[in-house]
Motif scaffolding. Structure first.
Motif, PDB file in Angstrom:
ATOM      1  N   GLU A  34       0.816  -1.212   0.000  1.00 15.17           N
ATOM      2  CA  GLU A  34       0.000   0.000   0.000  1.00 15.17           C
ATOM      3  C   GLU A  34       0.849   1.260   0.000  1.00 15.17           C
ATOM      4  O   GLU A  34       0.446   2.272  -0.556  1.00 15.17           O
ATOM      5  CB  GLU A  34      -1.025  -0.004   1.136  1.00 15.17           C
ATOM      6  N   ASP A  48      -9.745   0.248   1.651  1.00 19.50           N
ATOM      7  CA  ASP A  48      -9.077  -0.818   0.897  1.00 19.50           C
ATOM      8  C   ASP A  48      -9.468  -0.772  -0.576  1.00 19.50           C
ATOM      9  O   ASP A  48      -8.635  -1.020  -1.452  1.00 19.50           O
ATOM     10  CB  ASP A  48      -9.430  -2.184   1.485  1.00 19.50           C
ATOM     11  N   LEU A  51      -7.284   1.338  -2.753  1.00 17.61           N
ATOM     12  CA  LEU A  51      -6.008   0.721  -3.116  1.00 17.61           C
ATOM     13  C   LEU A  51      -6.186  -0.206  -4.315  1.00 17.61           C
ATOM     14  O   LEU A  51      -5.375  -0.203  -5.242  1.00 17.61           O
ATOM     15  CB  LEU A  51      -5.433  -0.046  -1.926  1.00 17.61           C
TER      16      LEU A  51
END
Length: 87
Positions: A34, A48, A51
């Motif tokens: 990340e 999330d 990402l």
């Protein structure tokens, strides 16, 4: 082909598949952390899903580097980090 990318919380990375020999060949699982997605690909902080979206928007260049790394040493895990994207 639809992206197979998912966020993998245990490693803090997006996990994705590459097919170095085409879709009829081996399926190799690779990761990008990340930190690289934030620093190099400007993924927003917090979710999330952001990402995974950052990976998807930049999949061509990320997959190309992952494939090159795999070809350098097929027995080693392909884990890309921020340092892999420095000029």
């Amino acid at each position: 082909m639809a992206s197979e990318a998912i966020f993998h919380p245990a490693t803090g990375s997006v996990q994705f598949a590459i097919y170095p020999d085409g879709y009829d060949g081996a399926r190799i699982i690779a990761r990008i952390d990340e930190e690289a997605l934030h620093a190099r690909f400007h993924a927003p902080e917090g979710r999330d899903a952001d990402l995974v979206q950052a990976y998807a928007r930049n999949a061509d260049s990320i997959d190309a580097l992952a494939t090159a790394r795999y070809r350098e040493n097929p027995t080693r895990a392909v884990c890309l980090g921020r340092e892999d994207f420095r000029a």
